[in-house]
Design a protein around this motif. Sequence first.
Motif, PDB file in Angstrom:
ATOM      1  N   GLU A 177      56.830  37.793  28.006  1.00  0.00           N
ATOM      2  CA  GLU A 177      56.745  39.258  28.087  1.00  0.00           C
ATOM      3  C   GLU A 177      57.799  39.824  29.038  1.00  0.00           C
ATOM      4  O   GLU A 177      58.349  40.901  28.791  1.00  0.00           O
ATOM      5  CB  GLU A 177      55.349  39.693  28.538  1.00  0.00           C
ATOM      6  N   ARG A 199      60.927  40.141  27.252  1.00  0.00           N
ATOM      7  CA  ARG A 199      60.877  41.307  26.367  1.00  0.00           C
ATOM      8  C   ARG A 199      60.958  42.621  27.145  1.00  0.00           C
ATOM      9  O   ARG A 199      60.913  43.701  26.564  1.00  0.00           O
ATOM     10  CB  ARG A 199      59.577  41.293  25.567  1.00  0.00           C
ATOM     11  N   ASP A 206      58.678  43.822  29.011  1.00  0.00           N
ATOM     12  CA  ASP A 206      57.366  44.459  29.152  1.00  0.00           C
ATOM     13  C   ASP A 206      56.777  43.939  30.459  1.00  0.00           C
ATOM     14  O   ASP A 206      55.944  43.026  30.475  1.00  0.00           O
ATOM     15  CB  ASP A 206      56.472  44.107  27.959  1.00  0.00           C
ATOM     16  N   GLU A 222      54.847  45.265  32.802  1.00  0.00           N
ATOM     17  CA  GLU A 222      53.432  45.499  33.102  1.00  0.00           C
ATOM     18  C   GLU A 222      52.558  44.435  32.445  1.00  0.00           C
ATOM     19  O   GLU A 222      51.645  43.883  33.072  1.00  0.00           O
ATOM     20  CB  GLU A 222      53.030  46.894  32.619  1.00  0.00           C
ATOM     21  N   GLU A 223      52.839  44.130  31.175  1.00  0.00           N
ATOM     22  CA  GLU A 223      52.078  43.097  30.474  1.00  0.00           C
ATOM     23  C   GLU A 223      52.339  41.723  31.109  1.00  0.00           C
ATOM     24  O   GLU A 223      51.414  40.893  31.207  1.00  0.00           O
ATOM     25  CB  GLU A 223      52.469  43.071  28.999  1.00  0.00           C
TER      26      GLU A 223
END
Length: 291
Positions: free
Chosen positions: A50, A53, A55, A57-58
Amino acid sequence: MTIQIKENDAAVIEHYFHLGRYEAAAPIIENQLRQDPKNATALFQMAVVEMSREDFEEARKLCREAMQFGYSEVIGYHFIGSTYQHVGMYKDAEEAFLAALKIDPLNGELIASYGYLMLQAGHDKKAHALLEQARELEPFSDRVNQLILQFYFAKADSKKQQEYIRNVLETSTDEVQNLTNIAMYHALKGEVKEAKECYRQAFLLNPADQNILALLGEYDSLTHPLFAPQRFVDKIGGPAVVWITFMVMALLLNWMELYIPLIIIAIIYVLYAIYSWTALLLYKWFVKGRL
């Protein structure tokens, strides 16, 4: 899932991670999590995916879940700090690194990461002290030497760059990173062709790395004959030197009432100015075949 399959999956994931091919590893990790949602290692590996990617927070959410199910808190907080650092949230990154250091205060690689964070935050003296502490604790660590090298790249300290490039080359097995370091060193010395060749070799070893591809494209343009005048101007001090030289010559010729040479000099300067404004556009249009 048998032990043999688990071991095979772990080896494949490690291989993909080493190559930076996180998306290729993602389906295997997701399959592991479907079979065992509390698999701490798989949760952390998915956090890494993640992060790749962007992202963040994820990535942090998955990392915290991994720590809840027993994953190393030192590695976890280190990772969380890195996600904050990546987006310039230096205060949050510092808190995460300090949480990790509270658990393992003598972790050289963690101290080096904290030191490099301080450099990015503008605290050069603290950064240097932390990186020196990391070096004393783990003098043969690839990551420690790499971060110290990046510190001296940022400080444009040629002598130290050479020293730590040697250290990294001696301790690192990552040939792509080694080539990138050497390319950076050539770039700082203004050796564009040598830097381009190092980036080219790094890209051949890891063609999936988009950052290296972008750098290679940039150096392709820098070494193109179209930019030869620009390279010459950079060698003599840059556009400011050209402007000052033109103004001095123009005033001198005007004072001497040599108007024809003055007009010739003015035309040459105007042509240079037009070239400097349009060279990149012309390169993209005629060389790359696109605007």
